[in-house]
Design an enzyme around this catalytic site. Structure first.
Site, PDB file in Angstrom:
ATOM      1  N   GLU A  97      -0.523  53.587  21.591  1.00 48.40           N
ATOM      2  CA  GLU A  97       0.561  53.506  22.565  1.00 48.40           C
ATOM      3  C   GLU A  97       1.840  54.067  21.962  1.00 48.40           C
ATOM      4  OE1 GLU A  97       1.569  53.479  25.501  1.00 48.40           O
ATOM      5  OE2 GLU A  97       1.546  51.434  26.269  1.00 48.40           O
ATOM      6  N   ASP A  98       2.703  54.618  22.805  1.00 48.85           N
ATOM      7  CA  ASP A  98       3.986  55.106  22.304  1.00 48.85           C
ATOM      8  C   ASP A  98       4.944  53.958  22.018  1.00 48.85           C
ATOM      9  OD1 ASP A  98       4.350  54.501  25.017  1.00 48.85           O
ATOM     10  OD2 ASP A  98       5.332  56.391  25.507  1.00 48.85           O
ATOM     11  N   ASP A 101       6.815  47.313  24.883  1.00 49.89           N
ATOM     12  CA  ASP A 101       8.110  46.845  25.354  1.00 49.89           C
ATOM     13  C   ASP A 101       7.937  45.433  25.921  1.00 49.89           C
ATOM     14  OD1 ASP A 101      10.543  46.531  26.779  1.00 49.89           O
ATOM     15  OD2 ASP A 101      10.640  48.633  27.302  1.00 49.89           O
ATOM     16  N   PHE A 150      17.117  52.208  25.285  1.00 47.53           N
ATOM     17  CA  PHE A 150      16.188  53.109  25.971  1.00 47.53           C
ATOM     18  C   PHE A 150      16.029  54.348  25.100  1.00 47.53           C
ATOM     19  CE2 PHE A 150      14.581  56.281  28.863  1.00 47.53           C
ATOM     20  CZ  PHE A 150      13.554  55.569  29.458  1.00 47.53           C
ATOM     21  N   ARG A 163      10.191  64.515  26.236  1.00 48.20           N
ATOM     22  CA  ARG A 163       8.979  64.185  25.469  1.00 48.20           C
ATOM     23  C   ARG A 163       8.809  65.081  24.245  1.00 48.20           C
ATOM     24  NH1 ARG A 163       5.617  60.654  28.338  1.00 48.20           N
ATOM     25  NH2 ARG A 163       5.756  60.784  30.597  1.00 48.20           N
TER      26      ARG A 163
END
Length: 178
Positions: A97-98, A101, A150, A163
Site C-alpha cells: 500500500e502507498d 491512513d 496531505f 503521482r
C-alpha cells in the site's frame, strides 16, 4: 496562485528505506511462496522499487480499491474495483500500500484477502499516518510514519496529479483549489 509542495521525504531517503524493507521481507519470507499484491493506483511506484529490493522469487498481482474519490479525505466507503488474478490459497500474501491512513481500506482488503485462505496476509506500506486511524490496524512493514498532512508524490496523488514526483511532499492547496 499555485499549489505549494514542501518535500517531506526525499528521493534518497525513499531509496534507502525501500532497500531496508526489501532485505527484511526477504529474510521473513525465505522459502515461502510470496505474492506481493499492490493496491492500485497509489502503490505502483512503491511496489516497483520494493520488488526489485526483495532478492528472492516472488510473484506480483494487483487489486484496485477506492475510498477517496477525487478529494483529500477518505469517503469511509471501501469499494473493491478489481480483484487479484492469481490464486493465493496456500501462499503468503503481502499487501503493498502507498499509505495507511484511517485504516479502513487496508482492514477491508485484509479481510477480503483472508477469505481466499492464504497462509498469511501481511501489510507493507510506504507511509503510515497513525494519527488518522478510525480502525485499529497495523502494517508489519512500514517505510515512514508521517504526521497528519496531505501528501503527494511517489505514487500518491491529488485528483490524479503528482503521482510521478520522485519524492513525497506535503501539499498545500491554494485558495482557488480548496
Amino acid at each position: 496562485m499555485s499549489n505549494k509542495i514542501d518535500i517531506l521525504i526525499s528521493k534518497e531517503q525513499l531509496e534507502n528505506r525501500i532497500i531496508e524493507l526489501g532485505k527484511r521481507i526477504k529474510e521473513d519470507y525465505q522459502g515461502k511462496e510470496l505474492v506481493c499484491v499492490g493496491l492500485l493506483k497509489g502503490s505502483v511506484v512503491f511496489i516497483s522499487d520494493l520488488i526489485r529490493a526483495i532478492d528472492m522469487d516472488l510473484s506480483i498481482d494487483f487489486m484496485k480499491v477506492s475510498s477517496y474519490g477525487k478529494g483529500t479525505d477518505s469517503t469511509g466507503v471501501v469499494k473493491i474495483l478489481k480483484d487479484v488474478d492469481e490464486e493465493v490459497t496456500g501462499k503468503d500474501v503481502l499487501l503493498v500500500e502507498d499509505i495507511v491512513d484511517t485504516g479502513l481500506t487496508i482492514a477491508n482488503v485484509k479481510e477480503f484477502m483472508a477469505k481466499k485462505r492464504p497462509n498469511s496476509v501481511k501489510v507493507c506500506t510506504l507511509l503510515d499516518k497513525p494519527s488518522r486511524r478510525k480502525i485499529d490496524v497495523k502494517a508489519e512493514y512500514v517505510g515512514f510514519e508521517i504526521p497528519d498532512e496531505f501528501v503527494i508524490g511517489f505514487g500518491l496523488d491529488y485528483a490524479e496529479k503528482y503521482r510521478n514526483l520522485s519524492y513525497v511532499g506535503k501539499l498545500t492547496l491554494d485558495k482557488e483549489n480548496k
